[in-house]
Write an enzyme that holds these catalytic residues in place. Structure first.
Site, mmCIF file in Angstrom:
data_model
loop_
_atom_site.group_PDB
_atom_site.id
_atom_site.type_symbol
_atom_site.label_atom_id
_atom_site.label_comp_id
_atom_site.label_asym_id
_atom_site.label_seq_id
_atom_site.Cartn_x
_atom_site.Cartn_y
_atom_site.Cartn_z
ATOM 1 N N ALA A 66 -4.762 2.607 4.922
ATOM 2 C CA ALA A 66 -6.039 1.304 5.486
ATOM 3 C C ALA A 66 -5.206 0.082 4.977
ATOM 4 C CB ALA A 66 -7.534 1.579 5.425
ATOM 5 N N GLY A 115 -4.497 6.886 3.787
ATOM 6 C CA GLY A 115 -4.962 7.074 5.324
ATOM 7 C C GLY A 115 -3.640 7.881 6.056
ATOM 8 N N GLU A 138 -6.797 6.001 -3.459
ATOM 9 C CA GLU A 138 -8.253 4.757 -2.917
ATOM 10 C C GLU A 138 -8.830 4.578 -4.420
ATOM 11 O OE1 GLU A 138 -7.325 7.463 -1.261
ATOM 12 O OE2 GLU A 138 -7.361 6.627 0.972
HETATM 13 N N1 COA Z 1 -3.046 -2.571 2.660
HETATM 14 C C1 COA Z 1 -1.969 -3.694 2.921
HETATM 15 N N2 COA Z 1 -1.410 -4.426 2.831
HETATM 16 C C2 COA Z 1 -0.747 -2.846 2.284
HETATM 17 C C3 COA Z 1 -0.799 -1.835 2.272
HETATM 18 C C4 COA Z 1 -2.079 -2.065 2.282
HETATM 19 N N3 COA Z 1 -2.999 -0.824 2.553
HETATM 20 N N4 COA Z 1 0.470 -1.026 1.771
HETATM 21 C C5 COA Z 1 1.299 -2.169 1.430
HETATM 22 N N5 COA Z 1 1.219 -3.436 1.935
HETATM 23 C C6 COA Z 1 1.997 -4.479 1.953
HETATM 24 C C7 COA Z 1 2.366 -5.408 0.679
HETATM 25 O O1 COA Z 1 0.573 -5.776 0.432
HETATM 26 C C8 COA Z 1 3.482 -5.578 0.773
HETATM 27 O O2 COA Z 1 3.058 -6.506 2.014
HETATM 28 P P1 COA Z 1 3.447 -8.227 1.661
HETATM 29 O O3 COA Z 1 5.149 -8.222 1.083
HETATM 30 O O4 COA Z 1 3.406 -9.512 2.415
HETATM 31 O O5 COA Z 1 3.318 -9.088 0.436
HETATM 32 C C9 COA Z 1 3.884 -5.005 1.750
HETATM 33 O O6 COA Z 1 2.777 -3.699 2.418
HETATM 34 C C10 COA Z 1 4.664 -4.069 1.170
HETATM 35 O O7 COA Z 1 4.332 -3.930 -0.142
HETATM 36 P P2 COA Z 1 4.390 -3.368 -1.378
HETATM 37 O O8 COA Z 1 3.594 -3.616 -2.396
HETATM 38 O O9 COA Z 1 6.121 -4.657 -1.715
HETATM 39 O O10 COA Z 1 5.954 -2.473 -1.397
HETATM 40 P P3 COA Z 1 5.789 -1.295 -2.761
HETATM 41 O O11 COA Z 1 7.063 -1.132 -3.222
HETATM 42 O O12 COA Z 1 6.136 -2.288 -3.933
HETATM 43 O O13 COA Z 1 4.411 -0.120 -3.406
HETATM 44 C C11 COA Z 1 3.041 1.426 -1.907
HETATM 45 C C12 COA Z 1 4.533 0.376 -2.047
HETATM 46 C C13 COA Z 1 2.580 1.656 -1.573
HETATM 47 C C14 COA Z 1 2.973 1.655 -3.794
HETATM 48 C C15 COA Z 1 2.276 -0.300 -2.703
HETATM 49 O O14 COA Z 1 2.385 -1.171 -0.969
HETATM 50 C C16 COA Z 1 0.267 0.227 -2.262
HETATM 51 O O15 COA Z 1 -0.049 0.614 -3.021
HETATM 52 N N6 COA Z 1 0.125 -0.155 -1.360
HETATM 53 C C17 COA Z 1 -1.443 -0.037 -1.114
HETATM 54 C C18 COA Z 1 -1.440 1.804 -1.099
HETATM 55 C C19 COA Z 1 -2.983 2.278 -1.072
HETATM 56 O O16 COA Z 1 -4.077 2.021 -1.351
HETATM 57 N N7 COA Z 1 -3.480 2.595 0.073
HETATM 58 C C20 COA Z 1 -4.686 3.022 0.678
HETATM 59 C C21 COA Z 1 -6.114 1.875 1.049
HETATM 60 S S1 COA Z 1 -7.655 2.992 1.208
#
Ligand code: COA
Length: 264
Positions: A66, A115, A138
């Site tokens: 999400a 998600g 989460e």
């Molecule tokens: N919601 C919103 N934006 C997200 C996202 C999410 N769940 N996951 C990734 N993004 C966005 C990042 O903010 C970033 O955007 P930006 O370039 O405008 O800053 C872009 O996607 C790339 O992500 P980034 O974090 O730079 O990539 P990474 O390779 O360093 O890390 C993850 C990848 C998946 C480990 C990391 O993005 C992350 O932890 N995301 C959240 C995952 C999560 O908690 N999901 C459950 C949500 S309920």
């Protein structure tokens, strides 16, 4: 159709739905969730489509879960709005994927977190690229998964395996996901979509009515006591009895020929 969802349909009747926010790792914001639900509505009534492949745009992610920025404003607005706009919207989507009457195959092309993992749990079939990974992050954000992840994952892989993922938030590899039954198969990255199309083709060689009956029997029956599940199975069998397809399938076997199903 929104450009956040791409839809291509091949000649064999398999639709490929692509989550198309690669710069945000295909995170599910509300417009993307709504566009996916709307695409499924269109596909359900399109007789030219017999199966669906769900995948993500870009090389890195199937779906990073999400969209945190999007749903944080719902959380800040209090319980009622958070449940109405965020939780129920996501639960409706995963339930729709779970109960969709045509087979959906997740082609997990990269990370499937939050998600993204919940969508993989919900669909009936899933193939992962070798580079895919799966996580329930989460807990690190301070809440339990809200799109069915606390319910479907333990039913699918067992309570302890699910709780390890839920309580640590640590990712598992595609191979580990196949080992616990979260996905059916793992293939080299470049073979992911061909493998998903091949699987779709194998399913669609059969009667569409029988395919829908198997999906309904398993999905409805799995959460019921066995005697009620058997009643669901009998109902689905009974729905096939008046069809031409059941006569064609049995007749073709007896006449030692390949069946030709018309879906009626
Ligand atoms: N919601 C919103 N934006 C997200 C996202 C999410 N769940 N996951 C990734 N993004 C966005 C990042 O903010 C970033 O955007 P930006 O370039 O405008 O800053 C872009 O996607 C790339 O992500 P980034 O974090 O730079 O990539 P990474 O390779 O360093 O890390 C993850 C990848 C998946 C480990 C990391 O993005 C992350 O932890 N995301 C959240 C995952 C999560 O908690 N999901 C459950 C949500 S309920």
């Amino acid at each position: 159709m929104s450009d956040q969802i791409l839809l291509r349909t091949d000649e064999g009747g398999t639709a490929t739905l692509v989550l198309n926010r690669p710069d945000k790792l295909n995170a599910l914001d509300y417009p993307l969730i709504d566009a996916l639900a709307s695409a499924l509505d269109d596909i359900e009534t399109d007789d030219a489509i017999g199966s669906v492949i769900l995948t993500g745009a870009g090389r890195k992610a199937f779906c990073a879960g999400a969209d945190i920025k999007c749903f944080s404003s719902s959380v800040n607005a209090g319980v009622e709005i958070a449940l109405r706009d965020f939780v129920r919207r996501g639960q409706r989507l995963t339930s729709r994927l779970e109960t969709f009457p045509k087979p959906i195959i997740a082609a997990v092309n990269g990370l499937a977190f939050g998600g993204g993992c919940e969508m993989t749990e919900a669909v009936p079939l899933a193939i992962a690229a070798e580079s895919a990974s799966f996580a329930k992050p989460e807990i690190r954000l301070g809440f339990p998964p809200p799109f069915g992840g606390t319910q479907r994952l333990p039913r699918l892989v067992g309570r302890k395996r699910a709780l390890k993922m839920l309580l640590t938030g640590e990712p598992i590899t595609a191979g580990e996901a196949a080992g616990i039954g979260l996905v059916n198969d793992v293939v080299p990255d470049e073979e992911l979509l061909p493998a998903a199309r091949d699987l779709a083709g194998k399913v669609m060689a059969h009667s569409r009515l029988a395919v829908a009956a198997c999906l309904a029997a398993v999905t409805r029956g799995i959460n019921l006591p066995i005697d009620e599940g058997l009643a669901v199975e009998a109902t689905q069998f009974g729905r096939m009895v008046p069809t031409r397809d059941i006569r064609e399938g049995i007749g073709a076997f007896l006449e030692r020929r390949t069946p030709s199903f018309g879906g009626h």
